[in-house]
Design an enzyme around this catalytic site. Structure first.
Site, PDB file in Angstrom:
ATOM      1  N   SER A  96      80.672  28.071  71.377  1.00 31.67           N
ATOM      2  CA  SER A  96      80.358  28.511  70.019  1.00 31.67           C
ATOM      3  C   SER A  96      81.038  27.626  68.990  1.00 31.67           C
ATOM      4  O   SER A  96      82.111  27.065  69.226  1.00 31.67           O
ATOM      5  CB  SER A  96      80.793  29.969  69.824  1.00 31.67           C
ATOM      6  OG  SER A  96      80.191  30.501  68.660  1.00 31.67           O
ATOM      7  N   THR A  97      80.396  27.519  67.835  1.00 32.18           N
ATOM      8  CA  THR A  97      80.901  26.704  66.732  1.00 32.18           C
ATOM      9  C   THR A  97      81.795  27.555  65.833  1.00 32.18           C
ATOM     10  O   THR A  97      81.292  28.489  65.194  1.00 32.18           O
ATOM     11  CB  THR A  97      79.716  26.199  65.862  1.00 32.18           C
ATOM     12  OG1 THR A  97      78.586  25.962  66.703  1.00 32.18           O
ATOM     13  CG2 THR A  97      80.084  24.966  65.091  1.00 32.18           C
ATOM     14  N   PRO A  98      83.097  27.256  65.766  1.00 28.48           N
ATOM     15  CA  PRO A  98      83.953  28.054  64.881  1.00 28.48           C
ATOM     16  C   PRO A  98      83.498  27.914  63.421  1.00 28.48           C
ATOM     17  O   PRO A  98      83.224  26.813  62.966  1.00 28.48           O
ATOM     18  CB  PRO A  98      85.355  27.469  65.097  1.00 28.48           C
ATOM     19  CG  PRO A  98      85.169  26.202  65.844  1.00 28.48           C
ATOM     20  CD  PRO A  98      83.833  26.224  66.490  1.00 28.48           C
ATOM     21  N   ASP A 138      79.261  21.217  65.510  1.00 25.29           N
ATOM     22  CA  ASP A 138      77.900  21.144  64.962  1.00 25.29           C
ATOM     23  C   ASP A 138      77.763  19.771  64.298  1.00 25.29           C
ATOM     24  O   ASP A 138      78.432  19.492  63.302  1.00 25.29           O
ATOM     25  CB  ASP A 138      77.688  22.276  63.937  1.00 25.29           C
ATOM     26  CG  ASP A 138      76.254  22.310  63.413  1.00 25.29           C
ATOM     27  OD1 ASP A 138      75.544  21.274  63.521  1.00 25.29           O
ATOM     28  OD2 ASP A 138      75.846  23.365  62.898  1.00 25.29           O
ATOM     29  N   HIS A 198      75.015  17.759  74.021  1.00 28.02           N
ATOM     30  CA  HIS A 198      73.555  17.771  73.889  1.00 28.02           C
ATOM     31  C   HIS A 198      73.130  16.317  73.706  1.00 28.02           C
ATOM     32  O   HIS A 198      73.627  15.643  72.804  1.00 28.02           O
ATOM     33  CB  HIS A 198      73.125  18.591  72.678  1.00 28.02           C
ATOM     34  CG  HIS A 198      73.217  20.063  72.878  1.00 28.02           C
ATOM     35  ND1 HIS A 198      74.398  20.704  73.136  1.00 28.02           N
ATOM     36  CD2 HIS A 198      72.270  21.031  72.880  1.00 28.02           C
ATOM     37  CE1 HIS A 198      74.165  21.994  73.282  1.00 28.02           C
ATOM     38  NE2 HIS A 198      72.886  22.231  73.130  1.00 28.02           N
ATOM     39  N   GLU A 201      67.728  15.172  72.983  1.00 28.14           N
ATOM     40  CA  GLU A 201      66.865  16.354  72.836  1.00 28.14           C
ATOM     41  C   GLU A 201      65.550  15.965  72.192  1.00 28.14           C
ATOM     42  O   GLU A 201      64.547  16.653  72.340  1.00 28.14           O
ATOM     43  CB  GLU A 201      67.551  17.372  71.917  1.00 28.14           C
ATOM     44  CG  GLU A 201      68.351  18.430  72.641  1.00 28.14           C
ATOM     45  CD  GLU A 201      68.793  19.538  71.693  1.00 28.14           C
ATOM     46  OE1 GLU A 201      69.764  19.309  70.935  1.00 28.14           O
ATOM     47  OE2 GLU A 201      68.181  20.613  71.711  1.00 28.14           O
TER      48      GLU A 201
HETATM   49  C1  LIG Z   1      66.501  24.978  68.108  1.00 31.57           C
HETATM   50  C2  LIG Z   1      66.365  24.855  69.564  1.00 31.57           C
HETATM   51  C3  LIG Z   1      65.060  24.446  70.117  1.00 31.57           C
HETATM   52  C4  LIG Z   1      67.436  25.124  70.264  1.00 31.57           C
HETATM   53  C5  LIG Z   1      67.793  24.596  71.548  1.00 31.57           C
HETATM   54  N1  LIG Z   1      68.721  23.630  71.500  1.00 31.57           N
HETATM   55  C6  LIG Z   1      69.822  23.539  70.745  1.00 31.57           C
HETATM   56  N2  LIG Z   1      70.096  22.277  70.399  1.00 31.57           N
HETATM   57  C7  LIG Z   1      71.166  21.986  69.647  1.00 31.57           C
HETATM   58  N3  LIG Z   1      72.020  22.905  69.220  1.00 31.57           N
HETATM   59  C8  LIG Z   1      71.807  24.192  69.543  1.00 31.57           C
HETATM   60  C9  LIG Z   1      70.710  24.577  70.325  1.00 31.57           C
HETATM   61  N4  LIG Z   1      70.770  25.913  70.480  1.00 31.57           N
HETATM   62  C10 LIG Z   1      71.875  26.333  69.824  1.00 31.57           C
HETATM   63  N5  LIG Z   1      72.493  25.296  69.228  1.00 31.57           N
HETATM   64  C11 LIG Z   1      73.721  25.301  68.395  1.00 31.57           C
HETATM   65  O1  LIG Z   1      74.376  26.549  68.599  1.00 31.57           O
HETATM   66  C12 LIG Z   1      74.516  27.252  67.346  1.00 31.57           C
HETATM   67  C13 LIG Z   1      74.380  28.736  67.576  1.00 31.57           C
HETATM   68  O2  LIG Z   1      75.446  29.229  68.349  1.00 31.57           O
HETATM   69  P1  LIG Z   1      76.945  29.354  67.795  1.00 31.57           P
HETATM   70  O3  LIG Z   1      76.881  29.788  66.365  1.00 31.57           O
HETATM   71  O4  LIG Z   1      77.591  28.007  67.949  1.00 31.57           O
HETATM   72  O5  LIG Z   1      77.574  30.395  68.673  1.00 31.57           O
HETATM   73  C14 LIG Z   1      73.440  26.647  66.473  1.00 31.57           C
HETATM   74  O6  LIG Z   1      73.747  26.780  65.109  1.00 31.57           O
HETATM   75  C15 LIG Z   1      73.396  25.194  66.925  1.00 31.57           C
HETATM   76  O7  LIG Z   1      74.417  24.451  66.298  1.00 31.57           O
HETATM   77 ZN   LIG Z   2      72.108  24.131  73.693  1.00 33.86          ZN
END
Ligand SMILES: CC(C)=CCNc1ncnc2c1ncn2[C@@H]1O[C@H](COP(=O)(O)O)[C@@H](O)[C@H]1O
Ligand SMILES: [Zn+2]
Length: 344
Positions: A96-98, A138, A198, A201
């Protein structure tokens, strides 16, 4: 599917916390914040629906509005861990992104602490799952924030009893360039954080992937456009193969996000046929309405995998995890004990 749930133990290695929030938890969050006027259709992409990559990233913005305090993170993280456990996941790396939120007084440090607290509480409550945490960068937020995040992760690595094991690089792949993030990623690597990045993509990330593969990362997220058949290159494939870097593959996410046209065209096949370490993952189980059992089921039915092959995939994922050796051994033991019940 039921068989997969009950018997197939699976490590879950690529799960974004806020993308993993289930329908039930989302209902609770929406009810807590009625003034935001958020409908469930804005936080999930149902089966048969597709979105552009940009639309998918809008979904996270909506979810972030709903999850913006320490209590929210604790609640959401506990629920996500319990749901993975109920799906037969015995080892989970949550990422997760803080974030900081002035409205609620949330700081990035408290964000991570809340996630760690959720992991601790689940352990105390005997939820049958080992959980580790990856701090996410991020890419949209640029090199300074990336470096700040790495320093924070470093601090926590020393104080979290081994719960923080690595760093993730994610976010909208159309924004920013990996070369600017190299110093932060290199620093993370030097201090012993494992790197799950990642990579490729979208097709335009070829040059970036060449650079990032030289770090090298410990695991690759997606890697959709690495191979020459989809516009990647032999040089990229060589780097991945020679360094034997496992790839985290998320079938539903890629098809719903339209970076892959259909399940049978998924790059799982390319890498699996080469005997390369492939790990099936959920990415965002809440947003994409899936779970890890479903991802295994999809791979099995699309690519005609035998029960033995599916078992082997789940077992191979243990060695691709960032768990310490002792935990890997415990997991291997669990797998060895269950194997006769599943395969006979
Ligand atoms: C949009 C899509 C097709 C998603 C699949 N692939 C992804 N690619 C890149 N970053 C991602 C993806 N899915 C989630 N994230 C990252 O994870 C965050 C959500 O989880 P969290 O807030 O870090 O806890 C998103 O804001 C993004 O920064
Ligand atoms: Zn991902």
């Amino acid at each position: 599917m039921e068989t997969m749930k009950k018997y197939y133990q699976k490590p879950g290695l690529h799960a974004h916390l806020n993308g993993s929030v289930s329908f039930e938890t989302m209902e609770k969050l929406i009810a807590r914040k009625p003034h935001l006027n958020i409908k469930h259709s804005m936080t999930a992409i149902r089966n048969g629906q597709h979105r552009t990559l940009d639309e998918c990233f809008q979904v996270f913005k909506v979810i972030h509005q709903l999850v913006d305090s320490e209590e929210d993170i604790l609640m959401v993280a506990k629920a996500v861990i319990q749901e993975f456990a109920a799906d037969g996941v015995k080892y989970l790396e949550l990422r997760s992104t803080p974030r900081e939120e002035t409205k609620t007084g949330l700081s990035k440090r408290r964000y991570i602490e809340s996630a760690i607290e959720a992991i601790r509480q689940c352990k105390q409550e005997d939820v049958d799952i080992e959980v580790r945490f990856l701090v996410a960068i991020d890419r949209r937020n640029g090199p300074e924030v990336a470096m700040e995040t790495v320093k924070l992760a470093e601090d926590f690595m020393l104080s979290s009893d081994g719960l923080i094991v690595g760093l993730d690089l994610s976010g909208d792949p159309t924004v920013g360039h990996g070369k600017d993030l190299l110093p932060a990623l290199q620093r993370a690597k030097n201090c012993g954080l494992k790197l799950a990045l990642h990579l490729s993509e979208i097709p335009s990330q070829k040059e970036e992937s060449e650079l990032l593969l030289d770090l090298p990362p410990d695991r690759i997220g997606h890697g959709t456009f690495l191979h020459p058949e989809v516009g990647g290159s032999d040089s990229l494939v060589d780097k991945v193969c020679k360094q034997n870097i496992p790839i985290e593959l998320c079938l539903t996410s890629n098809v719903k996000g339209q970076t892959v046209p259909s399940y049978d065209k998924h790059h799982f096949q390319y890498w699996y046929e080469r005997g390369h370490p492939c790990v099936l993952c959920t990415d965002d189980k809440g947003v994409f309405c899936t779970d890890l059992s479903q991802e295994y089921q999809l791979a099995a039915s699309t690519f005609g995998l035998s029960q033995e092959a599916v078992w082997h995939l789940s077992q191979q994922a243990i060695q691709c995890s960032f768990a310490p050796e002792a935990v890997k051994q415990q997991l291997e033991q669990k797998w060895a004990e269950l194997r006769p019940r599943v395969l006979n």
